[in-house]
Design a protein around this motif. Structure first.
Motif, PDB file in Angstrom:
ATOM      1  N   LEU A   1      -3.131  -0.719  12.565  1.00 19.36           N
ATOM      2  CA  LEU A   1      -3.386   0.503  13.320  1.00 19.36           C
ATOM      3  C   LEU A   1      -3.995   0.178  14.673  1.00 19.36           C
ATOM      4  O   LEU A   1      -3.501   0.613  15.728  1.00 19.36           O
ATOM      5  CB  LEU A   1      -4.331   1.442  12.537  1.00 19.36           C
ATOM      6  CG  LEU A   1      -3.773   2.041  11.254  1.00 19.36           C
ATOM      7  CD1 LEU A   1      -4.855   2.786  10.488  1.00 19.36           C
ATOM      8  CD2 LEU A   1      -2.607   2.978  11.558  1.00 19.36           C
ATOM      9  N   VAL A   2      -5.044  -0.623  14.651  1.00 17.68           N
ATOM     10  CA  VAL A   2      -5.742  -0.971  15.890  1.00 17.68           C
ATOM     11  C   VAL A   2      -4.804  -1.730  16.826  1.00 17.68           C
ATOM     12  O   VAL A   2      -4.735  -1.442  18.029  1.00 17.68           O
ATOM     13  CB  VAL A   2      -7.017  -1.800  15.584  1.00 17.68           C
ATOM     14  CG1 VAL A   2      -7.679  -2.271  16.872  1.00 17.68           C
ATOM     15  CG2 VAL A   2      -8.003  -0.977  14.765  1.00 17.68           C
TER      16      VAL A   2
ATOM     17  N   ALA B   1      -7.484  -4.146   4.881  1.00 15.07           N
ATOM     18  CA  ALA B   1      -7.796  -4.878   6.110  1.00 15.07           C
ATOM     19  C   ALA B   1      -6.547  -4.997   6.994  1.00 15.07           C
ATOM     20  O   ALA B   1      -6.613  -4.827   8.223  1.00 15.07           O
ATOM     21  CB  ALA B   1      -8.343  -6.258   5.762  1.00 15.07           C
ATOM     22  N   ARG B   2      -5.411  -5.271   6.356  1.00 12.25           N
ATOM     23  CA  ARG B   2      -4.153  -5.366   7.113  1.00 12.25           C
ATOM     24  C   ARG B   2      -3.801  -4.032   7.757  1.00 12.25           C
ATOM     25  O   ARG B   2      -3.371  -3.965   8.907  1.00 12.25           O
ATOM     26  CB  ARG B   2      -3.014  -5.823   6.200  1.00 12.25           C
ATOM     27  CG  ARG B   2      -2.915  -7.341   6.074  1.00 12.25           C
ATOM     28  CD  ARG B   2      -1.653  -7.768   5.358  1.00 12.25           C
ATOM     29  NE  ARG B   2      -1.738  -7.549   3.926  1.00 12.25           N
ATOM     30  CZ  ARG B   2      -0.945  -6.766   3.215  1.00 12.25           C
ATOM     31  NH1 ARG B   2       0.045  -6.114   3.802  1.00 12.25           N
ATOM     32  NH2 ARG B   2      -1.120  -6.618   1.913  1.00 12.25           N
ATOM     33  N   ALA B   3      -4.007  -2.971   6.996  1.00 16.68           N
ATOM     34  CA  ALA B   3      -3.700  -1.641   7.518  1.00 16.68           C
ATOM     35  C   ALA B   3      -4.547  -1.342   8.745  1.00 16.68           C
ATOM     36  O   ALA B   3      -4.044  -0.850   9.765  1.00 16.68           O
ATOM     37  CB  ALA B   3      -3.948  -0.588   6.435  1.00 16.68           C
TER      38      ALA B   3
ATOM     39  N   LEU C   1       0.844  -1.191   0.000  1.00 17.24           N
ATOM     40  CA  LEU C   1       0.000   0.000   0.000  1.00 17.24           C
ATOM     41  C   LEU C   1       0.881   1.242   0.000  1.00 17.24           C
ATOM     42  O   LEU C   1       2.058   1.184   0.356  1.00 17.24           O
ATOM     43  CB  LEU C   1      -0.942   0.016   1.217  1.00 17.24           C
ATOM     44  CG  LEU C   1      -0.354  -0.013   2.624  1.00 17.24           C
ATOM     45  CD1 LEU C   1      -0.010   1.382   3.120  1.00 17.24           C
ATOM     46  CD2 LEU C   1      -1.382  -0.631   3.577  1.00 17.24           C
ATOM     47  N   SER C   2       0.317   2.344  -0.426  1.00 16.05           N
ATOM     48  CA  SER C   2       1.071   3.582  -0.318  1.00 16.05           C
ATOM     49  C   SER C   2       0.228   4.585   0.451  1.00 16.05           C
ATOM     50  O   SER C   2      -1.002   4.571   0.375  1.00 16.05           O
ATOM     51  CB  SER C   2       1.460   4.109  -1.695  1.00 16.05           C
ATOM     52  OG  SER C   2       0.338   4.628  -2.343  1.00 16.05           O
ATOM     53  N   VAL C   3       0.911   5.386   1.220  1.00 16.27           N
ATOM     54  CA  VAL C   3       0.207   6.301   2.118  1.00 16.27           C
ATOM     55  C   VAL C   3       0.720   7.716   1.920  1.00 16.27           C
ATOM     56  O   VAL C   3       1.901   7.930   1.638  1.00 16.27           O
ATOM     57  CB  VAL C   3       0.358   5.834   3.592  1.00 16.27           C
ATOM     58  CG1 VAL C   3       1.821   5.773   3.996  1.00 16.27           C
ATOM     59  CG2 VAL C   3      -0.418   6.731   4.551  1.00 16.27           C
TER      60      VAL C   3
END
Ligand SMILES: Nc1ncnc2c1ncn2[C@@H]1O[C@H](COP(=O)(O)OP(=O)(O)OP(=O)(O)O)[C@@H](O)[C@H]1O
Ligand SMILES: [Mg+2]
Length: 305
Positions: free
Chosen positions: A274-275, A268-270, A248-250
């Motif tokens: 985070l959580v 979903a992984r991101a 992913l890119s952010v």
């Protein structure tokens, strides 16, 4: 009758060594409000001038259909109404008189038609005033009136809302929609404004440095992507975590959101990441690419080529 109102094939214009229009192939269908979109210097006015026979193409074809769907290169401007940049009028004469003169030049346009076009562009009340007292917006409308004189099927407008105030822009857009719906006109207009095209046109051609980058519906430009908006309690922490994540890119989008480009799995992984790291996720939602972003994407990709 053909459904095509106008078509070009590899239309090209070179000024000396400068390529103003480069193998442009576009198609305008009957009933379209076609938006010709591009930044300053992209080649919009040059293309429109070629379509009107005001500039001679270096190479390529322009085709207007004639009856019975045979095709013909048609320079006869009588079937195409147009304004290119600011139209010129006799300043001391009234708007009505100007139109009457233009009507007599193009031959066979009745006095009744002059009154009709004044009515269409909502200038009838002021038609007796000399053009020199007209506002910029009124002049633009008079320009459209002049283009409508020969009862064209296709009208070509070069940046019709350029230089107008918000009220003038609103009025002009309303008028263009009316021309389409009430008078069944096909409209080809140019603009360098994305919002204009988005609000007005059912088809768009994007031109950059003389070349066509895209042609199709405006919705395709803002098609949904893998872009998502993320709102969290700790923006810096989230950015740091997600930057290290593969797939992913952010990017930071303003002061309150991150923007991530990720497919469903990566998303979903991101979220889990985070959580799992104690960051509160308040919002995770699809973000639409704006027309402006799409435009920048298209034009910068072009520059890389
Ligand atoms: N008569 C001319 N002689 C030489 N170069 C020209 C001429 N007309 C246009 N050009 C060049 O062709 C290119 C395209 O110009 P054009 O006016 O078609 O762009 P445009 O898309 O209408 O831009 P704008 O949004 O500023 O009106 C520009 O580089 C311009 O300098
Ligand atoms: Mg121009």
């Amino acid at each position: 009758m053909s459904d095509v109102a106008l078509q070009t094939e590899d239309l090209t214009k070179r000024f000396g060594r400068r390529m103003a229009v480069d193998r442009l192939t576009i198609r305008v269908d009957r009933g379209d409000i076609y938006g010709f979109l591009g930044p300053n210097g992209a080649g919009k006015s040059t293309t429109l001038r070629m379509l009107l026979g005001l500039v001679r193409p270096t190479s390529g074809l322009i085709k207007f259909p004639v009856q019975n769907s045979s095709w013909e290169y048609l320079r006869a401007r009588s079937r195409v109404g147009a304004i290119i940049e600011t139209p010129a009028f006799y300043e001391n004469l009234s708007a009505r008189r100007n139109l009457q003169l233009l009507a007599s030049l193009s031959g066979g346009v009745s006095k009744k038609r002059v009154e009709e076009v004044l009515e269409i562009v909502n200038l009838r009340e002021r038609a007796g005033d000399p053009v020199k007292v007209y506002s910029y917006g009124m002049r633009q409308r008079l320009g459209i009136a002049q283009a409508l004189l020969p009862t064209p099927q296709l009208i070509i407008l070069d940046e019709p809302t350029n230089g107008l105030d918000p009220q003038g822009i609103h009025e002009t857009r309303k008028l263009i929609r009316r021309l389409r719906h009430e008078f069944k006109l096909t409209v080809l207009l140019s603009s360098h404004l994305l919002t204009e095209i988005e609000q007005l046109c059912n088809r768009v051609g994007i031109i950059h440095e003389g070349r066509l980058l895209y042609e199709g519906g405006p919705e395709a430009l803002t098609a949904s992507t893998n872009l998502h908006k993320v709102r969290v309690d700790n923006l810096a922490g989230a950015f740091e975590l997600l930057s290290k994540e593969h797939g992913l890119s952010v990017s930071q989008n303003g002061a309150s959101f991150l923007r991530i480009d990720a497919d469903a799995e990566a998303l979903a992984r991101a979220n889990a990441l985070l959580v799992g790291n104690g960051i509160k996720v308040y919002e995770l939602s699809p973000a639409q690419e704006s027309l402006e972003e799409a435009f920048l994407r298209l034009t910068s990709r072009n520059e890389l080529n």
